[in-house]
Enzyme design. Structure first.
Site, PDB file in Angstrom:
ATOM      1  N   LYS A  11       0.850  -1.206   0.000  1.00  0.00           N
ATOM      2  CA  LYS A  11       0.000   0.000   0.000  1.00  0.00           C
ATOM      3  C   LYS A  11       0.886   1.257   0.000  1.00  0.00           C
ATOM      4  CE  LYS A  11      -3.474  -2.716   2.301  1.00  0.00           C
ATOM      5  NZ  LYS A  11      -4.725  -2.760   3.015  1.00  0.00           N
ATOM      6  N   HIS A  98      -8.604  -3.330  -6.033  1.00  0.00           N
ATOM      7  CA  HIS A  98      -8.503  -3.464  -4.573  1.00  0.00           C
ATOM      8  C   HIS A  98      -9.656  -2.677  -3.947  1.00  0.00           C
ATOM      9  CE1 HIS A  98      -7.068  -3.084  -0.472  1.00  0.00           C
ATOM     10  NE2 HIS A  98      -6.317  -4.143  -0.726  1.00  0.00           N
ATOM     11  N   GLY A 176      -7.356  -5.424   6.968  1.00  0.00           N
ATOM     12  CA  GLY A 176      -6.763  -4.493   7.919  1.00  0.00           C
ATOM     13  C   GLY A 176      -7.498  -4.406   9.242  1.00  0.00           C
ATOM     14  N   SER A 216      -6.396  -9.890   6.584  1.00  0.00           N
ATOM     15  CA  SER A 216      -5.770 -10.180   7.883  1.00  0.00           C
ATOM     16  C   SER A 216      -5.099 -11.558   7.949  1.00  0.00           C
ATOM     17  CB  SER A 216      -6.788 -10.013   9.020  1.00  0.00           C
ATOM     18  OG  SER A 216      -7.237  -8.674   9.066  1.00  0.00           O
TER      19      SER A 216
HETATM   20  C1  PEP Z   1      -5.095  -6.082   1.549  1.00  0.00           C
HETATM   21  O1  PEP Z   1      -4.909  -4.887   1.658  1.00  0.00           O
HETATM   22  O2  PEP Z   1      -5.278  -6.570   0.416  1.00  0.00           O
HETATM   23  C2  PEP Z   1      -5.103  -6.895   2.752  1.00  0.00           C
HETATM   24  C3  PEP Z   1      -5.496  -8.127   2.658  1.00  0.00           C
HETATM   25  O3  PEP Z   1      -4.704  -6.281   3.925  1.00  0.00           O
HETATM   26  P1  PEP Z   1      -4.498  -6.973   5.362  1.00  0.00           P
HETATM   27  O4  PEP Z   1      -3.691  -8.229   5.132  1.00  0.00           O
HETATM   28  O5  PEP Z   1      -3.787  -5.969   6.171  1.00  0.00           O
HETATM   29  O6  PEP Z   1      -5.864  -7.301   5.866  1.00  0.00           O
END
Ligand code: PEP
Length: 254
Positions: A11, A98, A176, A216
């Site tokens: 990101k 995304h 997230g 996550s």
């Molecule tokens: C993502 O941003 O695609 C994502 C899965 O983030 P996280 O692993 O932090 O949930």
């Protein structure tokens, strides 16, 4: 055999020196420790692509991706980056759709259909993201919504084209938040998506497409999620910023 893939979406994080440090740690750990044949994709901000491509060099397991691109080849689109530019910086993959792009930048499935087509024409592999928000899941609308996202963005492609797409199922409520979908929920949605593709194309095409789970994923839940028959790896956000955690997620396939 479908490809196993673990992709790290950084990101909007890391200065260039921080990104180089993170990338070189991951590259070395993957080279030294990983026993499996999963593709590892580092997905930094655009401006770090070249610097990180230089570090990847001729490494066999580690690839480079971008977080987005524009749907035209070149022109008066200030602030945008084209698929051809990404290729020229050494990228082989690009995330499209995304949930943060959909939510904060208004990206629609119609726009994503254009981007997917264009990216494939430029010989980049799209990692197409789909997934429902919490209220949609709670109302039982997740299958309908994901069907619509996949149909609108991908089902205009030929069988030959869709085989080149990687899909990432990312329930928005798990991104997230520390709330992971259970392994059963992930498997259920991955099998559902694969069935939709089989119904539109055929089973052989559906079986050839890697479907990643995102939301996550951490070292302590990756093994269970990745062991599901229709889960071919992960798109990792937060945990991709820590070289040890990210490498341990890749090692969940060992
Ligand atoms: C993502 O941003 O695609 C994502 C899965 O983030 P996280 O692993 O932090 O949930």
């Amino acid at each position: 055999m479908r490809k196993k893939i673990v992709a790290g979406n950084w990101k909007m994080n890391c200065s260039l020196p921080e990104g180089k440090k993170l990338a070189s740690e991951v590259i070395h750990m993957v080279e030294d420790e990983v026993q499996n044949d999963a593709q590892v994709i580092l997905i930094p901000p655009f401006i770090h692509l070249t610097g990180i491509h230089n570090l990847i060099g001729s490494t066999k397991k580690v690839f480079l991706g971008a977080q987005n691109c524009h749907q035209h080849q070149s022109g008066a689109f200030t602030g945008e980056v084209s698929a051809a530019m990404l290729v020229s910086c050494g990228a082989s993959h690009v995330i499209l759709g995304h949930s943060e792009r959909r939510e904060y930048f208004g990206e629609t499935d119609e726009l994503l259909a254009e981007k997917v087509k264009f990216v494939l024409e430029n010989s980049l592999t799209p990692i197409f993201c789909c997934g429902e928000r919490l209220e949609v899941r709670e109302a039982g609308g997740h299958e309908k919504l994901v069907t619509m996202q996949v149909e609108k963005a991908l089902f205009g492609l030929s069988a030959e084209e869709i085989r080149k797409v990687v899909i990432a199922y990312e329930p928005v409520w798990a991104i997230g938040t520390g709330k992971t979908a259970s392994a059963e929920q992930a498997q259920e949605m991955h099998a559902f998506i694969r069935n939709q593709i089989a119904a539109k194309y055929d089973q052989e095409v559906a079986d050839s497409i890697s479907i990643l789970y995102g939301g996550s994923v951490k070292p302590d839940n990756a093994r269970e999620i990745f062991s599901q028959p229709d889960v071919d790896g992960g798109l990792i956000g937060g945990a991709s910023l820590k070289s040890r955690d990210f490498t341990n997620i890749v090692k969940a396939f060992d």
